[in-house]
Design an enzyme around this catalytic site. Structure first.
Site, PDB file in Angstrom:
ATOM      1  N   LYS A 221       1.207  -1.408   0.002  1.00  0.00           N
ATOM      2  CA  LYS A 221      -0.135   0.067   0.306  1.00  0.00           C
ATOM      3  C   LYS A 221       1.091   1.384   0.178  1.00  0.00           C
ATOM      4  CE  LYS A 221      -3.778  -2.259   2.458  1.00  0.00           C
ATOM      5  NZ  LYS A 221      -4.564  -2.528   3.953  1.00  0.00           N
TER       6      LYS A 221
ATOM      7  N   GLN B 125      -3.868  -1.325  10.532  1.00  0.00           N
ATOM      8  CA  GLN B 125      -3.689  -3.379   9.698  1.00  0.00           C
ATOM      9  C   GLN B 125      -4.098  -3.397  11.191  1.00  0.00           C
ATOM     10  OE1 GLN B 125      -2.943  -3.545   6.198  1.00  0.00           O
ATOM     11  NE2 GLN B 125      -3.648  -5.760   6.979  1.00  0.00           N
TER      12      GLN B 125
ATOM     13  N   ASP C 179     -10.890   2.536   5.540  1.00  0.00           N
ATOM     14  CA  ASP C 179     -11.599   0.743   5.226  1.00  0.00           C
ATOM     15  C   ASP C 179     -12.761   0.525   5.582  1.00  0.00           C
ATOM     16  OD1 ASP C 179      -9.293  -0.789   4.892  1.00  0.00           O
ATOM     17  OD2 ASP C 179      -8.153  -1.033   6.931  1.00  0.00           O
TER      18      ASP C 179
END
Ligand code: NDP
Length: 278
Positions: free
Chosen positions: A44, A88, A111
């Site tokens: 990413k 994450q 997200d």
């Protein structure tokens, strides 16, 4: 279905968006040293830099306390140069994932996990939606597959993939069935699917005889084995499906590209240059 080629195109669009906005920032937070998480964050970060974003890579030790993590989140929430922010998962066991997600500024939640993001999606007014579900919808659109009126079966009910993709398919007028580990007679459901999305993390859970002839099959699974990366769907299902995503090269590259696309969207929303459906 070639996710790699489509992802490259999305990344070009994103680079264009970044240029037009004159600067977009994505911050990622990784706690601990889980090797798979390290790969995802590195990908990413690299992709964000390649499209010209200001990419902030915060790495915290596996011993980080909840207060320390929340302090980093608060700092990035307050940083005006950051448009998109993600933490994450999975987090080390001493940390509270729910509290961490709830601490994110919903305006930066690329997200789509914050209750505000998930709630707006459920109300049919999506603001920021997770990258994997968005990537799946983009793949369907690219191949001219309109979910309207079709039976879509989603296997998996996680907050990051299963539930949001089911919501997006519903919004696109599919008739949606959600299956999970407690579903009785899974093949009965999958065999009726015009669009089958497998997001379980169970290697080759979906055998070819569980797929309807002519179906569209989206394989989200990423199962790492000694022999390489494999999906949740047995590749033999390609003989029955009209369209199917490979692993690797299907949903994976789309997820990375849509994180970037989401960051541009977050920047536009923060600037007020993008109207939201009401
Ligand atoms: P989770 O572990 O959070 O959820 C898995 C889901 O699958 C659960 O809802 C579970 O049911 C269901 N499930 C497990 N076993 C079975 C079974 N035997 N039959 C039916 N359903 C079952 O996983 P994620 O959603 O986070 O990820 C799923 C997969 O997708 C993983 O391989 C992950 O690595 C991959 N992934 C890939 C991405 C990409 O970019 N390609 C992005 C995100 C994830 P229950 O709720 O009952 O436990």
């Amino acid at each position: 279905m070639d996710g790699k080629t489509l992802a490259a195109r999305v990344r070009e669009e994103v680079a264009d968006g970044v240029r037009k906005l004159g600067g977009v920032g994505l911050a990622t937070v990784l706690v601990g040293d889980d090797p798979a998480s390290d790969i995802y964050i590195t990908l990413k970060q690299k992709a964000a830099r390649e499209v010209g974003m200001n990419a902030v890579d915060r790495r915290l030790s596996a011993e980080t306390t909840q207060d320390e993590l929340l302090e980093v989140v608060a700092e990035l929430n307050a940083d005006d140069a950051i448009d998109g922010l993600l933490v994450q998962s999975p987090l080390p066991s001493q940390l509270d994932e729910t509290a961490t997600i709830e601490a994110l500024d919903p305006a930066k939640d690329v997200d789509g996990l914050h209750p505000v993001s998930a709630g707006l999606l459920a109300l049919g007014r999506p603001r920021l939606v997770g990258a994997t579900p968005l990537g799946i919808m983009r793949l369907l659109a690219e191949y001219g597959i309109d979910p309207g009126g079709k039976h879509a079966v989603v296997v998996g009910r996680s907050n990051i993939v299963g539930k949001p993709v089911a919501q997006l398919l519903l919004q696109a007028n599919a008739t949606v069935t959600i299956c999970h580990s407690r579903t009785d007679d899974l093949p009965r459901h999958t065999l009726d699917a015009d669009i089958l999305v497998a997001a379980t993390g169970v290697l080759h859970l979906i055998s070819p005889d569980m797929v309807k002839m002519g179906a569209t099959v989206i394989d989200v699974g990423m199962n790492r084995t000694e022999d390489g990366l494999f999906g949740d769907v047995d590749p033999g299902a390609m003989d029955r499906a009209a369209y199917m995503t490979p692993v690797p090269g299907g949903v994976g590259p789309m997820t990375i590209a849509m994180v970037l696309s989401n960051t541009v969207r977050a920047a536009e929303l923060r600037l007020g240059s993008l109207a939201l459906p009401r």
